[in-house]
Write a protein that holds these residues in place. Structure first.
Motif, PDB file in Angstrom:
ATOM      1  N   SER A 127       0.831  -1.210   0.000  1.00  0.00           N
ATOM      2  CA  SER A 127       0.000   0.000   0.000  1.00  0.00           C
ATOM      3  C   SER A 127       0.858   1.249   0.000  1.00  0.00           C
ATOM      4  O   SER A 127       1.755   1.410   0.843  1.00  0.00           O
ATOM      5  CB  SER A 127      -0.911  -0.003   1.223  1.00  0.00           C
ATOM      6  OG  SER A 127      -1.367   1.302   1.522  1.00  0.00           O
ATOM      7  N   VAL A 129      -0.199   4.371   0.654  1.00  0.00           N
ATOM      8  CA  VAL A 129      -0.537   5.208   1.806  1.00  0.00           C
ATOM      9  C   VAL A 129       0.104   4.660   3.076  1.00  0.00           C
ATOM     10  O   VAL A 129       0.650   5.416   3.895  1.00  0.00           O
ATOM     11  CB  VAL A 129      -2.071   5.326   1.963  1.00  0.00           C
ATOM     12  CG1 VAL A 129      -2.435   5.961   3.301  1.00  0.00           C
ATOM     13  CG2 VAL A 129      -2.658   6.148   0.822  1.00  0.00           C
ATOM     14  N   ALA A 130       0.066   3.343   3.254  1.00  0.00           N
ATOM     15  CA  ALA A 130       0.726   2.738   4.414  1.00  0.00           C
ATOM     16  C   ALA A 130       2.226   2.995   4.371  1.00  0.00           C
ATOM     17  O   ALA A 130       2.864   3.221   5.409  1.00  0.00           O
ATOM     18  CB  ALA A 130       0.435   1.238   4.465  1.00  0.00           C
ATOM     19  N   ALA A 131       2.807   2.972   3.167  1.00  0.00           N
ATOM     20  CA  ALA A 131       4.242   3.239   3.025  1.00  0.00           C
ATOM     21  C   ALA A 131       4.569   4.680   3.400  1.00  0.00           C
ATOM     22  O   ALA A 131       5.579   4.945   4.062  1.00  0.00           O
ATOM     23  CB  ALA A 131       4.687   2.947   1.596  1.00  0.00           C
ATOM     24  N   ALA A 133       2.926   6.619   5.519  1.00  0.00           N
ATOM     25  CA  ALA A 133       2.838   6.721   6.975  1.00  0.00           C
ATOM     26  C   ALA A 133       4.045   6.076   7.651  1.00  0.00           C
ATOM     27  O   ALA A 133       4.607   6.627   8.607  1.00  0.00           O
ATOM     28  CB  ALA A 133       1.537   6.085   7.461  1.00  0.00           C
ATOM     29  N   ALA A 134       4.475   4.927   7.156  1.00  0.00           N
ATOM     30  CA  ALA A 134       5.610   4.223   7.762  1.00  0.00           C
ATOM     31  C   ALA A 134       6.906   5.003   7.594  1.00  0.00           C
ATOM     32  O   ALA A 134       7.723   5.087   8.523  1.00  0.00           O
ATOM     33  CB  ALA A 134       5.747   2.833   7.153  1.00  0.00           C
ATOM     34  N   ILE A 147      -4.659   9.835   8.691  1.00  0.00           N
ATOM     35  CA  ILE A 147      -5.044   9.452   7.328  1.00  0.00           C
ATOM     36  C   ILE A 147      -6.510   9.806   7.140  1.00  0.00           C
ATOM     37  O   ILE A 147      -7.391   9.185   7.731  1.00  0.00           O
ATOM     38  CB  ILE A 147      -4.804   7.957   7.084  1.00  0.00           C
ATOM     39  CG1 ILE A 147      -3.325   7.615   7.292  1.00  0.00           C
ATOM     40  CG2 ILE A 147      -5.245   7.565   5.670  1.00  0.00           C
ATOM     41  CD1 ILE A 147      -3.013   6.133   7.202  1.00  0.00           C
ATOM     42  N   ASP A 152      -5.880   5.151  -2.360  1.00  0.00           N
ATOM     43  CA  ASP A 152      -4.680   4.351  -2.155  1.00  0.00           C
ATOM     44  C   ASP A 152      -4.392   3.594  -3.448  1.00  0.00           C
ATOM     45  O   ASP A 152      -5.268   3.453  -4.309  1.00  0.00           O
ATOM     46  CB  ASP A 152      -4.858   3.373  -0.998  1.00  0.00           C
ATOM     47  CG  ASP A 152      -3.527   2.856  -0.446  1.00  0.00           C
ATOM     48  OD1 ASP A 152      -2.469   3.285  -0.950  1.00  0.00           O
ATOM     49  OD2 ASP A 152      -3.561   2.036   0.489  1.00  0.00           O
ATOM     50  N   HIS A 154      -1.810   0.049  -4.838  1.00  0.00           N
ATOM     51  CA  HIS A 154      -0.862  -1.016  -4.484  1.00  0.00           C
ATOM     52  C   HIS A 154       0.318  -0.892  -5.429  1.00  0.00           C
ATOM     53  O   HIS A 154       0.147  -0.893  -6.648  1.00  0.00           O
ATOM     54  CB  HIS A 154      -1.522  -2.385  -4.610  1.00  0.00           C
ATOM     55  CG  HIS A 154      -0.714  -3.482  -4.001  1.00  0.00           C
ATOM     56  ND1 HIS A 154       0.347  -4.089  -4.660  1.00  0.00           N
ATOM     57  CD2 HIS A 154      -0.793  -4.074  -2.788  1.00  0.00           C
ATOM     58  CE1 HIS A 154       0.873  -5.009  -3.877  1.00  0.00           C
ATOM     59  NE2 HIS A 154       0.210  -5.037  -2.738  1.00  0.00           N
TER      60      HIS A 154
END
Length: 350
Positions: A127, A129-131, A133-134, A147, A152, A154
């Motif tokens: 993801s 968006v997850a990347a 944030a991380a 968020i 988003d 992949h």
């Protein structure tokens, strides 16, 4: 938030409060602010920049990095203070005036992300968006990441490798995760990192009619892009592209009126035509429209931000604008005539 929670009228009592935060202990020390300017700039790496003059009632050792400054501004109404968060920044330069006051500057926490460059090339998968944030939390472990988008994508194939620049991987203008997803990533007035949909005309506009005292317009044809062609560029993805054109009937830079001004982007982050189309549309929203500079009369609106449209009346009549830059000025001198200055793009003639 562009709309103030209270009616803004002339003669209201202005209130400003500020705190220096000791990074080592977490203790907050309230300080007196003589004047402060907070500039919110969508096109800058650090969304918020602050300059302030502070009284001598604080330990000067706390007035430089890595310590932080938090400032709020608003109005006293009915015996209570209604305040808006203007900035929470990492302090930078510090100097002393002949009167013994301290002058400080600071930038929002994107500067910490920028400084945390990759020691070795970084592969990002899954993801987007997850990347994002991380990567932020890795650089700023104490950060709050909000968020507020459903967008988003992949990442294609085995992911993507970013060689060195962490901030460019997140919010760079071209081959960044934010551009591919079509989101805005920034620090808000509370110092939170926000991942949100970009400003659009679908948001509720702040109506400044009645506030505008001075107006100047400048048009630079070379600065307008009213067509974007975005294509995929990843070895594991079949080539495809998306095109976004400014054909809005009320847009001053629509192709039928302005002529064609096209730019191209090839991104390895994208893997489908739908993603390319959304990235093209996001880029178009940030590049179409006639640039306008404006000064607003008092009372300033400390809740105003560059994330919502603004309705105003200028020499060309009423229009809707997407702001790129906004400067808030606060002062302890209640007799000082304050103003707000802004720069944006006229995106609708209606």
């Amino acid at each position: 938030m562009a709309l103030a929670p209270i009616p803004l009228v002339s003669g209201m009592t202005r209130v400003t409060r500020a705190w220096v935060i000791d990074t080592d202990s977490g203790t907050e020390h309230e300080v007196g602010v003589t004047t402060a300017d907070v500039t919110v700039d969508r096109k800058s790496e650090c969304r918020r920049a602050l300059t302030a003059t502070i009284g001598d009632d604080v330990d000067p050792a706390l007035l430089s990095a890595p310590h932080r400054l938090r400032i709020q501004s608003g109005y006293r109404v009915g015996g209570r203070d209604v305040l808006a968060p203007l900035a929470h920044v990492r302090l930078g330069k510090r100097s002393r005036t002949p009167l013994g006051l301290w002058q400080v500057s600071g930038t929002s926490f994107e500067s910490l992300v920028r400084g945390a460059r990759f020691a070795v090339p970084r592969r990002v998968e899954g993801s987007a968006v997850a990347a994002i944030a991380a990567l932020i939390r890795e650089a700023v472990p104490w950060a709050t990441v909000v968020i507020s988008t459903t967008r988003d994508i992949h990442l294609p194939g085995s992911g993507l490798v970013f060689p060195r620049e962490r901030l460019e991987a997140i919010v760079g203008r071209e081959e960044s995760l934010a551009t591919a997803v079509g989101v805005d990533v920034y620090c808000d007035g509370d110092g939170q990192f926000v991942i949100a949909d970009p400003p659009s005309l679908a948001s509720q506009a702040w109506d400044t009619r009645g506030f505008v005292s001075d107006w100047s317009e400048s048009v630079d044809p070379s600065g307008v892009v009213n067509s974007w062609v975005v294509s995929t560029d990843h070895p594991d993805v079949d080539p495809t592209r998306g095109i976004a054109d400014d054909n809005d009937t009320w847009s001053p830079t629509r192709i039928a009126r302005w002529g064609m001004a096209r730019e191209f982007l090839s991104s390895p982050v994208l893997s489908s035509e739908a993603e390319a189309l959304r990235a093209a549309a996001t880029l178009l929203d940030g590049s179409r429209g006639v640039r306008v500079d404006m000064d607003l009369t008092t009372p300033p609106n400390p809740w105003a931000d560059v994330t919502e449209p603004v309705t105003a009346v200028g020499s060309g009549g009423a229009g809707t604008f997407l702001l790129d830059r906004l400067t808030h000025r606060v002062s302890h001198d209640l007799n000082e005539q304050l103003s707000m200055s802004a720069a944006g793009r006229r995106v609708s003639l209606a």
